[in-house]
Structure formats: structure tokens, C-alpha cells
Design an enzyme around this catalytic site. Structure first.
Site, mmCIF file in Angstrom:
data_model
loop_
_atom_site.group_PDB
_atom_site.id
_atom_site.type_symbol
_atom_site.label_atom_id
_atom_site.label_comp_id
_atom_site.label_asym_id
_atom_site.label_seq_id
_atom_site.Cartn_x
_atom_site.Cartn_y
_atom_site.Cartn_z
ATOM 1 N N LYS A 79 31.031 27.555 10.850
ATOM 2 C CA LYS A 79 30.044 28.296 10.062
ATOM 3 C C LYS A 79 30.668 28.871 8.794
ATOM 4 O O LYS A 79 29.979 29.135 7.822
ATOM 5 C CB LYS A 79 29.507 29.488 10.878
ATOM 6 N N LYS A 87 38.146 22.025 12.083
ATOM 7 C CA LYS A 87 36.960 22.141 12.936
ATOM 8 C C LYS A 87 35.708 22.361 12.074
ATOM 9 O O LYS A 87 35.783 23.049 11.061
ATOM 10 C CB LYS A 87 37.177 23.355 13.858
ATOM 11 N N LYS A 137 40.953 34.947 12.620
ATOM 12 C CA LYS A 137 39.884 35.725 11.983
ATOM 13 C C LYS A 137 40.414 36.941 11.246
ATOM 14 O O LYS A 137 39.887 37.318 10.207
ATOM 15 C CB LYS A 137 38.840 36.155 13.020
HETATM 16 P P1 TYM Z 1 30.424 30.644 18.755
HETATM 17 O O1 TYM Z 1 29.192 31.421 18.472
HETATM 18 O O2 TYM Z 1 31.484 30.578 17.719
HETATM 19 O O3 TYM Z 1 30.036 29.155 19.111
HETATM 20 C C1 TYM Z 1 29.008 28.857 20.059
HETATM 21 C C2 TYM Z 1 29.409 27.636 20.877
HETATM 22 O O4 TYM Z 1 29.608 26.510 20.013
HETATM 23 C C3 TYM Z 1 30.878 25.923 20.276
HETATM 24 N N1 TYM Z 1 31.417 25.356 19.025
HETATM 25 C C4 TYM Z 1 31.796 24.079 18.885
HETATM 26 N N2 TYM Z 1 31.803 23.039 19.753
HETATM 27 C C5 TYM Z 1 32.248 21.849 19.285
HETATM 28 N N3 TYM Z 1 32.679 21.652 18.010
HETATM 29 C C6 TYM Z 1 32.691 22.664 17.106
HETATM 30 N N4 TYM Z 1 33.100 22.461 15.855
HETATM 31 C C7 TYM Z 1 32.233 23.956 17.540
HETATM 32 N N5 TYM Z 1 32.110 25.159 16.926
HETATM 33 C C8 TYM Z 1 31.608 26.002 17.848
HETATM 34 C C9 TYM Z 1 31.736 27.071 20.793
HETATM 35 O O5 TYM Z 1 32.840 26.597 21.532
HETATM 36 C C10 TYM Z 1 30.741 27.833 21.646
HETATM 37 O O6 TYM Z 1 30.636 27.238 22.929
HETATM 38 N N6 TYM Z 1 33.041 33.685 21.760
HETATM 39 C C11 TYM Z 1 31.934 32.744 21.696
HETATM 40 C C12 TYM Z 1 30.609 33.346 22.128
HETATM 41 C C13 TYM Z 1 30.620 34.002 23.460
HETATM 42 C C14 TYM Z 1 30.628 33.372 24.718
HETATM 43 C C15 TYM Z 1 30.594 34.421 25.682
HETATM 44 C C16 TYM Z 1 30.672 32.031 25.114
HETATM 45 C C17 TYM Z 1 30.573 35.351 23.687
HETATM 46 N N7 TYM Z 1 30.561 35.618 25.019
HETATM 47 C C18 TYM Z 1 30.602 34.143 27.046
HETATM 48 C C19 TYM Z 1 30.678 31.769 26.501
HETATM 49 C C20 TYM Z 1 30.655 32.815 27.442
HETATM 50 C C21 TYM Z 1 31.781 32.265 20.271
HETATM 51 O O7 TYM Z 1 32.200 32.903 19.347
HETATM 52 O O8 TYM Z 1 31.051 31.115 20.143
#
Ligand code: TYM
Length: 346
Positions: free
Chosen positions: A210, A207, A115
Site C-alpha cells: 500500500k 513486495k 516501518k
Molecule cells: P495487512 O493489513 O498489512 O495485510 C492484510 C493481509 O494481506 C496480506 N498481504 C499480502 N499477501 C500477499 N502478497 C502481498 N504483497 C501482501 N501484502 C499484504 C497480509 O499478509 C495480511 O494477511 N498485521 C496484519 C493485520 C492483523 C492480523 C491480525 C492478521 C492484525 N491482527 C490477526 C491476522 C491475525 C497486517 O498488517 O496485515
């Protein structure tokens, strides 16, 4: 971990469009965990501002992720749905964890490197500290299980390291305050199912995300039926028919991805998909995939639109969830303050 009650926590950032990867890798799995566990699902708005967000758009996106949770089938009465910034314990515990985690641990995080890119000097301090806030999100509720996609694995390893080091650094004080041998659980990541890493529809090596500039790389949760159909028809494939065994998907990332998406949408294994579609040309398989995707996603999109028309209702859900989350968080923070040696009102 016998002393810790099983509790599920997970979070989704309110940045950009939610896509099929978020849905299959996370939100759909959040829904199914509700039958067996107490669950807390959080819209992590404080994580979102590690990169600048337009304030009006941020508020809209917080409501949209909440709408997606509800539309997918999360029950905010039986479980807890809220946005992170309404519970100040997240920021408070993150500060303690900033002091527990080591620079070396945070420096190894691949998501920060990706990032921040080449211009690391210009990345926010928050982006670097992000994994400690994520550890705080989870451990503020002493959650034992965290369903996520594969891209979060390294952050969950850091969460385990933070819990372990806190438990070690303060072991005497933890015992003195009556918490036994460990105050925080060593959280278990749940990275399960066929869609833990949904790939871009344009490039099976990337992957689904967004931030991909091409909207054709992903299916957004708010896409209508025509758009979903068009994106699947244009998805990159190879010239061979589908194999009959999963072994045959190994060197074929695009085929592997479409089969995984189909399997996850249908709640079956890739083996079962190939038992039915092995030997088919992609044109036929894509038609079947469009039908499945539209029939599963269109109702979610429709319900999201309905919920978004009543933002006051969404806000009320978040306020109620935050009130209940705060109850748990305050207990944890009081204990953490005692363990660390902070003086507080009694
Ligand atoms: P974020 O917002 O990027 O994504 C949310 C969830 O979606 C999953 N994900 C995917 N799974 C499969 N294939 C993909 N291409 C894909 N893209 C995204 C992510 O693995 C996630 O589960 N850091 C985290 C948010 C967070 C969090 C937490 C998660 C903050 N605090 C505590 C669990 C526990 C994030 O940026 O997810």
C-alpha cells in the site's frame, strides 16, 4: 491441541488502498475457509492508528475494507465480520500480553524495523507494541488457524510464543480454574497457495504494498478495467518467453510473479499455467492475464462501489458482528482475569 475447537481468525488494516496482494494472499483465502470452518474476520482499526490516520479517511477505509470482505464473498451472517475497536477485549488482552512478551521478542520484529525506519525514537509506542495486540486479536477468540500472507509469519511466531509463555507462566492457575494444561491454543499460521507474497509490478524484488509511491506497482481492488489493463501491460518483465516448467522461473522474479498472480486468480497451480502458456511471449501472456484479472476483479470492485453507497448497511454489519464477537471475547477475558488473579464482579 485436541481440546481446542477449530476456529479461523484473520485481520486486515484499514490503511491505504487494498491491493491484489491483500486480495490473493488473504481475502480470497478467507472466503474459501468459510465452507470448512467457523471464521472471524476483523478490520483492525486499532492497528491502523499506530501510524497517524486522518479521522474521516480512517472511517471511510474501515467501511471500504468491510465492503471488500462482503464483495469478495464473506458471509457476515454465517461468520463474524467486525471492526476491532468495537470489542474492548482486544485492548485488554493486549495489555496482559505486553506483560507476558519480552522486550527482546518485540525488538526482533522486522516489520517494526521497516516501518519505524531510521527515526526509531519518533515511532509510536503503539507501533512497537503492535505484535502483542495482534496476538491478542487471535487469542481473544482462542483461534486455532490464521490465514495470512507471508509477511505476517514472524508476527504469528510471536503469537505462538506468547500463548506458550502464558500457558507456562500460569500453568498452576490454569489447571486450578479447570482449563486443563493450556488455556491458549498454539495457533497455526496458514500461509498457502501461489500468492502468499505478491510482488510489485515494477520490481520483482519488492513486495506489492500500500505504501509504494508508484501506483503502477500495484493493482488496487478499486481499479477499473482500463487501469488494470494498463498496469499489467506496463508491468516489468524480461526478454525471454515463458518457460514450460516452474524450475525455469527461479531466477526470473517478474515472470514468477505474473505466473503466480495468474494461478491464484484462476485457482490453479503455476505448473498448470505454464502447461498452457509455456513458450509464449509476454505480450500474449499479458493479454491473457488482463482478461483473467478484469473478469475476476471487476465484479468485486463493482460490488464494493454498490456497498459503499450505503454506509448505514455496512455499519449495521459491523455492529452485529461486534456484538457476537464480544460474546466470545467476554468469556475469554473473564477466564484470563481469573487465571491472572484479577478480582472481578461475579
Ligand atoms: P495487512 O493489513 O498489512 O495485510 C492484510 C493481509 O494481506 C496480506 N498481504 C499480502 N499477501 C500477499 N502478497 C502481498 N504483497 C501482501 N501484502 C499484504 C497480509 O499478509 C495480511 O494477511 N498485521 C496484519 C493485520 C492483523 C492480523 C491480525 C492478521 C492484525 N491482527 C490477526 C491476522 C491475525 C497486517 O498488517 O496485515
Amino acid at each position: 491441541m485436541a481440546q481446542f475447537k477449530e476456529l479461523v481468525f484473520s485481520g486486515v488494516q484499514p490503511t491505504g488502498n487494498l491491493h491484489l496482494g491483500n486480495y490473493l494472499g488473504a481475502i480470497k483465502r478467507f472466503v474459501s475457509m468459510q465452507d470448512t470452518h467457523d471464521c472471524i474476520y476483523c478490520v483492525v482499526d486499532m492497528h491502523a492508528i499506530t501510524v497517524w490516520q486522518d479521522p474521516k479517511e480512517l472511517a471511510r477505509q474501515i467501511r471500504e475494507v468491510t465492503a471488500a470482505f462482503l464483495a469478495a464473498g464473506i458471509d457476515p451472517k454465517k461468520h463474524i465480520v467486525f471492526n476491532q475497536s468495537q470489542v474492548s477485549g482486544h485492548a485488554e488482552l493486549a495489555w496482559v500480553f505486553n506483560c507476558v512478551a519480552r522486550m527482546g521478542w518485540a525488538s526482533r520484529m522486522t516489520q517494526f524495523k521497516e516501518k519505524a525506519g531510521k527515526d526509531r525514537e519518533n515511532a509510536s509506542v503503539g507501533l512497537f507494541a503492535y505484535p502483542m495486540l495482534m496476538a491478542a486479536d487471535i487469542l481473544l477468540y482462542r483461534a486455532t488457524h490464521v490465514p495470512v500472507g507471508e509477511d505476517q509469519k514472524q508476527h504469528l511466531e510471536l503469537t505462538r510464543d506468547v500463548a506458550q509463555k502464558f500457558n507456562n507462566d500460569f500453568s498452576a492457575s490454569i489447571a486450578e480454574h479447570g482449563f486443563g494444561e493450556a488455556f491458549f491454543p498454539i495457533t497455526e499460521p496458514l500461509i498457502h497457495g501461489p500468492a502468499t507474497r505478491v510482488m510489485s509490478l515494477r520490481d520483482g524484488a519488492k513486495k506489492m504494498s500500500k505504501s509504494d509511491p508508484s501506483d503502477y506497482s500495484r493493482i488496487n481492488l478499486t481499479d477499473d478495467a482500463d487501469t488494470i489493463a494498463q498496469k499489467i501491460r506496463k508491468a516489468k518483465t524480461d526478454p525471454e518467453p515463458l518457460p514450460s516448467e516452474v524450475e525455469g522461473l527461479k531466477a526470473r522474479p517478474e515472470a514468477d510473479n505474473l505466473v503466480a498472480i495468474y494461478a491464484a486468480l484462476m485457482d490453479v497451480t503455476p505448473e498448470a499455467v505454464l502447461a498452457e502458456h509455456g513458450g509464449s511471449q509476454f505480450s500474449g501472456f499479458k493479454t491473457a492475464l488482463v482478461d483473467v484479472a478484469v473478469s475476476k476483479l471487476a465484479p468485486v470492485a463493482g460490488e464494493m462501489r454498490r456497498l459503499m453507497a450505503d454506509p448505514a448497511h455496512i455499519d449495521a454489519v459491523l455492529v452485529d458482528g461486534a456484538d457476537r464477537a464480544r460474546g466470545i471475547a467476554t468469556e475469554t477475558m473473564n477466564a484470563v482475569k481469573d487465571i491472572v488473579g484479577f478480582v472481578r464482579a461475579r
